[in-house]
Design a protein around this motif. Structure first.
Motif, PDB file in Angstrom:
ATOM      1  N   GLU A  85       0.864  -1.182   0.000  1.00  0.00           N
ATOM      2  CA  GLU A  85       0.000   0.000   0.000  1.00  0.00           C
ATOM      3  C   GLU A  85       0.898   1.228   0.000  1.00  0.00           C
ATOM      4  O   GLU A  85       2.123   1.113   0.062  1.00  0.00           O
ATOM      5  N   ILE A  86       0.293   2.408  -0.085  1.00  0.00           N
ATOM      6  CA  ILE A  86       1.072   3.641  -0.056  1.00  0.00           C
ATOM      7  C   ILE A  86       1.839   3.709   1.256  1.00  0.00           C
ATOM      8  O   ILE A  86       1.318   3.400   2.316  1.00  0.00           O
ATOM      9  N   GLY A  87       3.103   4.109   1.149  1.00  0.00           N
ATOM     10  CA  GLY A  87       3.953   4.221   2.325  1.00  0.00           C
ATOM     11  C   GLY A  87       4.824   3.000   2.562  1.00  0.00           C
ATOM     12  O   GLY A  87       5.504   2.908   3.572  1.00  0.00           O
ATOM     13  N   LYS A  88       4.832   2.074   1.609  1.00  0.00           N
ATOM     14  CA  LYS A  88       5.629   0.859   1.751  1.00  0.00           C
ATOM     15  C   LYS A  88       6.792   0.870   0.766  1.00  0.00           C
ATOM     16  O   LYS A  88       6.704   1.424  -0.324  1.00  0.00           O
ATOM     17  N   ARG A  89       7.871   0.221   1.171  1.00  0.00           N
ATOM     18  CA  ARG A  89       9.028  -0.004   0.297  1.00  0.00           C
ATOM     19  C   ARG A  89       8.953  -1.455  -0.164  1.00  0.00           C
ATOM     20  O   ARG A  89       8.776  -2.359   0.640  1.00  0.00           O
ATOM     21  N   VAL A  90       9.105  -1.659  -1.469  1.00  0.00           N
ATOM     22  CA  VAL A  90       8.922  -2.976  -2.067  1.00  0.00           C
ATOM     23  C   VAL A  90      10.158  -3.339  -2.885  1.00  0.00           C
ATOM     24  O   VAL A  90      10.652  -2.519  -3.662  1.00  0.00           O
ATOM     25  N   ASP A 104       9.532   2.736  -3.691  1.00  0.00           N
ATOM     26  CA  ASP A 104       8.678   3.263  -2.632  1.00  0.00           C
ATOM     27  C   ASP A 104       7.339   3.588  -3.274  1.00  0.00           C
ATOM     28  O   ASP A 104       7.282   4.301  -4.272  1.00  0.00           O
ATOM     29  N   LEU A 105       6.256   3.073  -2.701  1.00  0.00           N
ATOM     30  CA  LEU A 105       4.923   3.363  -3.215  1.00  0.00           C
ATOM     31  C   LEU A 105       4.412   4.620  -2.523  1.00  0.00           C
ATOM     32  O   LEU A 105       4.292   4.650  -1.286  1.00  0.00           O
ATOM     33  N   VAL A 106       4.156   5.665  -3.302  1.00  0.00           N
ATOM     34  CA  VAL A 106       3.782   6.974  -2.772  1.00  0.00           C
ATOM     35  C   VAL A 106       2.528   7.482  -3.481  1.00  0.00           C
ATOM     36  O   VAL A 106       2.062   6.884  -4.434  1.00  0.00           O
ATOM     37  N   GLY A 107       2.021   8.620  -3.015  1.00  0.00           N
ATOM     38  CA  GLY A 107       0.882   9.254  -3.662  1.00  0.00           C
ATOM     39  C   GLY A 107       1.290   9.891  -4.981  1.00  0.00           C
ATOM     40  O   GLY A 107       2.462  10.194  -5.217  1.00  0.00           O
ATOM     41  N   ASP A 112       8.192  10.123  -8.281  1.00  0.00           N
ATOM     42  CA  ASP A 112       9.421  10.568  -8.924  1.00  0.00           C
ATOM     43  C   ASP A 112      10.189   9.331  -9.376  1.00  0.00           C
ATOM     44  O   ASP A 112      10.798   8.637  -8.568  1.00  0.00           O
ATOM     45  N   VAL A 113      10.155   9.054 -10.657  1.00  0.00           N
ATOM     46  CA  VAL A 113      10.767   7.846 -11.201  1.00  0.00           C
ATOM     47  C   VAL A 113      12.279   7.841 -10.980  1.00  0.00           C
ATOM     48  O   VAL A 113      12.870   6.785 -10.764  1.00  0.00           O
ATOM     49  N   THR A 114      12.914   9.006 -10.986  1.00  0.00           N
ATOM     50  CA  THR A 114      14.368   9.064 -10.829  1.00  0.00           C
ATOM     51  C   THR A 114      14.828   8.592  -9.457  1.00  0.00           C
ATOM     52  O   THR A 114      15.962   8.158  -9.299  1.00  0.00           O
ATOM     53  N   THR A 115      13.942   8.668  -8.458  1.00  0.00           N
ATOM     54  CA  THR A 115      14.286   8.201  -7.109  1.00  0.00           C
ATOM     55  C   THR A 115      13.515   6.932  -6.744  1.00  0.00           C
ATOM     56  O   THR A 115      13.414   6.585  -5.570  1.00  0.00           O
ATOM     57  N   ASN A 116      12.944   6.264  -7.751  1.00  0.00           N
ATOM     58  CA  ASN A 116      12.178   5.019  -7.578  1.00  0.00           C
ATOM     59  C   ASN A 116      10.975   5.188  -6.652  1.00  0.00           C
ATOM     60  O   ASN A 116      10.626   4.274  -5.906  1.00  0.00           O
ATOM     61  N   LYS A 117      10.335   6.343  -6.717  1.00  0.00           N
ATOM     62  CA  LYS A 117       9.083   6.569  -5.998  1.00  0.00           C
ATOM     63  C   LYS A 117       7.966   6.468  -7.027  1.00  0.00           C
ATOM     64  O   LYS A 117       7.862   7.309  -7.918  1.00  0.00           O
ATOM     65  N   ILE A 118       7.143   5.423  -6.906  1.00  0.00           N
ATOM     66  CA  ILE A 118       6.081   5.196  -7.886  1.00  0.00           C
ATOM     67  C   ILE A 118       4.728   5.353  -7.213  1.00  0.00           C
ATOM     68  O   ILE A 118       4.584   5.143  -6.011  1.00  0.00           O
ATOM     69  N   SER A 119       3.732   5.714  -8.005  1.00  0.00           N
ATOM     70  CA  SER A 119       2.390   5.923  -7.475  1.00  0.00           C
ATOM     71  C   SER A 119       1.462   4.800  -7.917  1.00  0.00           C
ATOM     72  O   SER A 119       1.814   3.963  -8.744  1.00  0.00           O
ATOM     73  N   LEU A 120       0.267   4.841  -7.372  1.00  0.00           N
ATOM     74  CA  LEU A 120      -0.753   3.869  -7.752  1.00  0.00           C
ATOM     75  C   LEU A 120      -1.210   4.065  -9.188  1.00  0.00           C
ATOM     76  O   LEU A 120      -1.783   3.163  -9.783  1.00  0.00           O
TER      77      LEU A 120
END
Length: 157
Positions: A85-90, A104-107, A112-120
């Motif tokens: 879910e949002i707020g988890k590292r996978v 990291d799953l974020v809102g 930010d794809v460059t820092t591997n933060k992806i959204s739903l």
């Protein structure tokens, strides 16, 4: 009609709030620059005035955008379990490429794809949502389908 709230992490909320504070602190300097440029004379041929006016408009526009993001943000507190879910590292294993990567799953506002933060809203984020460790998931991306296996799930530090 109910307003649509965007899910976001606490860190993402604080980052947006910090940017708003920085822009508000910068606003008086932009207004002073506009006043100084206006005092130079003929506005039709005054490049400084046009630039100062554009900069202030950009600042005000960004403030409105960020304010709206916070107004319609719903801060999500992730549970302490193995469900994604949002707020988890996978950590995912890409089965087609024999490669692993951490996300990291974020809102949506903080993706930010460059820092591997992806959204739903991303294909991979939508595919892995609500799955847990050991699951193999098919991702429908614009460039085709591929399979990922969920290796670990933890809270984002």
């Amino acid at each position: 009609m109910q307003p649509y709230f965007t899910q976001i992490t606490q860190a993402g909320y604080e980052k947006i709030a910090g940017e708003i504070d920085a822009l508000k602190a910068d606003r008086p300097a932009k207004i002073a620059a506009l006043s100084a440029a206006r005092a130079l004379g003929d506005l039709s041929e005054n490049a400084e005035y046009s630039a100062a006016k554009r900069d202030l408009r950009h600042l005000e526009s960004r403030l409105r955008f960020l304010d709206k993001q916070l107004r319609y943000a719903q801060v999500v507190t992730p549970t302490d379990d193995a469900t994604i879910e949002i707020g988890k590292r996978v950590v995912l294993a890409f089965l087609d490429e024999n490669d692993t990567d951490t996300f990291d799953l974020v809102g949506t506002p903080e993706a930010d794809v460059t820092t591997n933060k992806i959204s739903l809203a991303s294909p991979i984020g939508a595919a892995i949502l609500s799955h847990s460790v050991g699951d193999t998931v098919s991702v429908n991306a614009p460039n085709g389908r591929y399979q990922v296996k969920i290796i670990t799930v933890s809270l984002t530090p």
